[in-house]
Design a protein around this motif. Structure first.
Motif, PDB file in Angstrom:
ATOM      1  N   ALA A 105      39.777  51.853  51.250  1.00 38.16           N
ATOM      2  CA  ALA A 105      39.362  52.042  52.406  1.00 38.16           C
ATOM      3  C   ALA A 105      37.693  52.066  52.724  1.00 38.16           C
ATOM      4  N   GLN A 106      37.186  52.814  51.632  1.00 33.54           N
ATOM      5  CA  GLN A 106      35.691  52.949  51.815  1.00 33.54           C
ATOM      6  C   GLN A 106      34.963  51.430  51.230  1.00 33.54           C
ATOM      7  N   ALA A 107      35.703  50.980  50.303  1.00 33.76           N
ATOM      8  CA  ALA A 107      35.149  49.753  49.760  1.00 33.76           C
ATOM      9  C   ALA A 107      35.408  48.626  50.824  1.00 33.76           C
ATOM     10  N   GLN A 108      36.439  48.611  51.729  1.00 34.42           N
ATOM     11  CA  GLN A 108      36.531  47.627  52.870  1.00 34.42           C
ATOM     12  C   GLN A 108      35.317  47.867  53.805  1.00 34.42           C
ATOM     13  N   ARG A 109      35.007  49.120  54.017  1.00 37.04           N
ATOM     14  CA  ARG A 109      34.117  49.568  55.186  1.00 37.04           C
ATOM     15  C   ARG A 109      32.896  49.085  54.774  1.00 37.04           C
ATOM     16  N   ALA A 110      32.540  49.191  53.266  1.00 35.62           N
ATOM     17  CA  ALA A 110      31.347  48.832  52.831  1.00 35.62           C
ATOM     18  C   ALA A 110      31.145  46.924  52.509  1.00 35.62           C
ATOM     19  N   GLY A 111      32.335  46.257  52.820  1.00 36.33           N
ATOM     20  CA  GLY A 111      32.237  44.987  53.044  1.00 36.33           C
ATOM     21  C   GLY A 111      33.245  44.273  52.024  1.00 36.33           C
ATOM     22  N   ALA A 112      33.872  44.981  51.205  1.00 32.48           N
ATOM     23  CA  ALA A 112      34.894  44.432  49.899  1.00 32.48           C
ATOM     24  C   ALA A 112      35.869  43.941  50.758  1.00 32.48           C
ATOM     25  N   SER A 113      36.304  42.883  49.891  1.00 30.05           N
ATOM     26  CA  SER A 113      37.724  42.032  50.530  1.00 30.05           C
ATOM     27  C   SER A 113      38.810  42.614  49.364  1.00 30.05           C
ATOM     28  N   VAL A 114      39.759  42.985  49.793  1.00 27.30           N
ATOM     29  CA  VAL A 114      40.702  43.714  48.876  1.00 27.30           C
ATOM     30  C   VAL A 114      42.010  42.639  49.000  1.00 27.30           C
ATOM     31  N   ARG A 115      42.242  41.968  47.838  1.00 31.63           N
ATOM     32  CA  ARG A 115      43.446  41.024  47.846  1.00 31.63           C
ATOM     33  C   ARG A 115      44.392  41.778  46.658  1.00 31.63           C
ATOM     34  N   THR A 116      45.711  42.078  47.387  1.00 30.09           N
ATOM     35  CA  THR A 116      46.920  42.691  46.747  1.00 30.09           C
ATOM     36  C   THR A 116      47.920  41.616  46.393  1.00 30.09           C
ATOM     37  N   GLY A 117      48.780  42.075  45.539  1.00 26.96           N
ATOM     38  CA  GLY A 117      49.852  40.910  45.092  1.00 26.96           C
ATOM     39  C   GLY A 117      49.443  39.724  44.535  1.00 26.96           C
ATOM     40  N   GLU A 118      48.352  39.605  44.169  1.00 29.50           N
ATOM     41  CA  GLU A 118      47.920  38.315  43.463  1.00 29.50           C
ATOM     42  C   GLU A 118      47.672  38.472  42.033  1.00 29.50           C
ATOM     43  N   THR A 119      48.327  37.636  41.293  1.00 29.01           N
ATOM     44  CA  THR A 119      48.243  37.573  39.986  1.00 29.01           C
ATOM     45  C   THR A 119      46.903  36.681  39.371  1.00 29.01           C
ATOM     46  N   ILE A 120      46.326  37.185  38.244  1.00 25.87           N
ATOM     47  CA  ILE A 120      45.301  36.373  37.755  1.00 25.87           C
ATOM     48  C   ILE A 120      45.807  35.954  36.758  1.00 25.87           C
ATOM     49  N   ARG A 121      45.517  34.409  36.386  1.00 26.79           N
ATOM     50  CA  ARG A 121      46.179  33.569  35.678  1.00 26.79           C
ATOM     51  C   ARG A 121      45.146  33.388  34.378  1.00 26.79           C
ATOM     52  N   VAL A 122      43.730  33.153  34.831  1.00 26.62           N
ATOM     53  CA  VAL A 122      42.609  33.075  33.823  1.00 26.62           C
ATOM     54  C   VAL A 122      41.295  33.314  34.388  1.00 26.62           C
ATOM     55  N   ILE A 123      40.769  33.687  33.321  1.00 28.96           N
ATOM     56  CA  ILE A 123      39.188  34.276  33.625  1.00 28.96           C
ATOM     57  C   ILE A 123      38.332  33.277  32.787  1.00 28.96           C
ATOM     58  N   GLU A 124      37.490  32.435  33.338  1.00 33.19           N
ATOM     59  CA  GLU A 124      36.578  31.439  32.483  1.00 33.19           C
ATOM     60  C   GLU A 124      35.301  31.762  32.948  1.00 33.19           C
ATOM     61  N   PRO A 125      34.597  32.442  31.980  1.00 35.18           N
ATOM     62  CA  PRO A 125      32.983  32.420  31.789  1.00 35.18           C
ATOM     63  C   PRO A 125      32.308  30.871  31.867  1.00 35.18           C
ATOM     64  N   ARG A 126      31.402  30.814  32.515  1.00 38.60           N
ATOM     65  CA  ARG A 126      30.582  29.510  32.526  1.00 38.60           C
ATOM     66  C   ARG A 126      29.245  29.645  32.559  1.00 38.60           C
ATOM     67  N   PRO A 127      28.482  28.723  32.183  1.00 36.26           N
ATOM     68  CA  PRO A 127      27.117  29.149  32.160  1.00 36.26           C
ATOM     69  C   PRO A 127      26.252  29.589  33.386  1.00 36.26           C
ATOM     70  N   ASP A 128      26.917  29.276  34.574  1.00 37.74           N
ATOM     71  CA  ASP A 128      26.132  29.814  35.868  1.00 37.74           C
ATOM     72  C   ASP A 128      27.214  30.897  36.337  1.00 37.74           C
ATOM     73  N   GLY A 129      28.077  31.238  35.745  1.00 36.09           N
ATOM     74  CA  GLY A 129      28.931  32.280  36.562  1.00 36.09           C
ATOM     75  C   GLY A 129      30.347  32.393  35.887  1.00 36.09           C
ATOM     76  N   VAL A 130      31.276  32.768  36.632  1.00 39.24           N
ATOM     77  CA  VAL A 130      32.702  32.997  36.238  1.00 39.24           C
ATOM     78  C   VAL A 130      33.658  32.113  37.164  1.00 39.24           C
TER      79      VAL A 130
END
Length: 242
Positions: free
Chosen positions: A22-47
Motif C-alpha cells: 500500500a505504501q509503494a502504491q501511494r508512492a506511485g508504484a503499479s502492483v501487478r499480481t497473478g502475472e507470470t514472468i516468462r523471460v527477462i532479456e537484458p539489452r544494451p539500452d535496458g531490459v
C-alpha cells in the motif's frame, strides 16, 4: 542455557506485506499480481520482460524471485539451493501457559535441531516449525506442497520434549520454500555482465525481517545507482571466486 528478551515481539507477515504494498502504491508504484514472468532479456539500452500478459520495457529491473532466480536468469549461475519448509499450528492441551503476555516468541536449539514458534495470535493456535525442516532439496515447480505425517513428526518431536502443553490437536499447516546460499547469507548485487539487472535474494530463511532496509537499498541502487549501506558481504563475486 537460555536468553530472554522481554521487549521482543513479532510481525504478522501477511499484514506487513499488505502495508508495504500500500505504501509503494501511494508512492506511485503499479502492483501487478497473478502475472507470470516468462523471460527477462537484458539489452544494451535496458531490459525486456516478457510475461503471460505481454511485454514490459524498462531501463532497470530488480529481480527478487526467490526460488526462481536461476530459472529467470540462467546465465547468472547463482549457487542457490531450494529446500522445502513446513510449519504447523497446534491447539494447546493447557491454554494457561500460552496466555497473551506470558508466552513469548521462541527458538529452541536441541538434539532435534532448531525449532521456533509464536504464541497464539488472534484466532490462531501455537505456531511451531523447524528451521530448515528436513533440509530436502526440491524443484520449486514440482515440489510436494502438501503437509504430511512426516512433516508433523519432525515438528511434534520438539514440542513433546520442550512444550508438552502445546502438543495438542493439529489445526492448521502449510509448506513453503527456503532459497539457500552456500554461506547462508543474502545476495544483493548487480548482474556481473548486465549492470541494469539488480539481483536480490534475501534468503536462507531469515530475510523477511530485513525487508524494509533491503527495499530501501534496492530502490537506491535502481534510482540513484548507489546505496549508503555497506552491501559488500552480499556480493555475487564471493561465489564466482570460489
Amino acid at each position: 542455557v537460555a536468553v530472554v528478551q522481554p521487549d521482543g515481539g513479532f510481525l504478522a507477515a501477511e499484514h506487513s506485506i499488505e502495508v508495504l504494498l500500500a505504501q509503494a502504491q501511494r508512492a506511485g508504484a503499479s502492483v501487478r499480481t497473478g502475472e507470470t514472468i516468462r523471460v527477462i532479456e537484458p539489452r544494451p539500452d535496458g531490459v525486456r520482460i516478457v510475461t503471460d500478459r505481454g511485454t514490459v520495457e524498462a531501463g532497470i529491473v530488480v529481480v527478487a524471485a526467490g526460488p526462481w532466480l536461476n530459472s529467470l536468469l540462467p546465465d547468472v549461475s547463482v549457487p542457490l539451493r531450494v529446500t522445502r519448509q513446513a510449519m504447523a499450528w497446534f491447539t494447546p492441551t493447557d491454554p494457561a501457559p500460552f496466555a497473551p503476555g506470558r508466552f513469548p516468541v521462541f527458538l529452541i536449539e536441541s538434539r532435534q535441531g532448531m525449532h521456533y514458534g509464536f504464541p497464539p495470535f488472534g484466532d490462531s493456535a501455537v505456531k511451531v516449525a523447524k528451521h530448515h525442516h528436513a533440509d530436502e532439496t526440491v524443484d520449486p515447480e514440482t515440489h510436494d506442497r502438501t503437509f504430511n505425517t512426516n512433516d508433523e513428526a519432525i515438528i511434534r518431536i520438539a514440542i513433546a520434549d520442550h512444550l508438552p502443553a502445546a502438543n495438542g490437536k493439529l489445526v492448521n499447516a502449510q509448506t513453503c520454500l527456503y532459497t539457500v546460499t552456500p554461506d547462508g547469507d543474502f545476495i544483493i548485487d548487480r548482474h556481473l555482465t548486465f549492470p541494469q539487472v539488480i539481483l536480490a535474494s534475501a534468503c536462507s530463511g531469515h530475510g523477511f525481517k530485513f525487508a524494509p532496509v533491503i527495499g530501501e537499498i534496492l530502490a537506491d541502487l535502481a534510482m540513484r545507482d548507489a546505496t549508503d549501506q555497506d552491501i559488500s558481504r552480499f556480493s555475487l563475486k564471493r561465489f564466482v571466486l570460489q
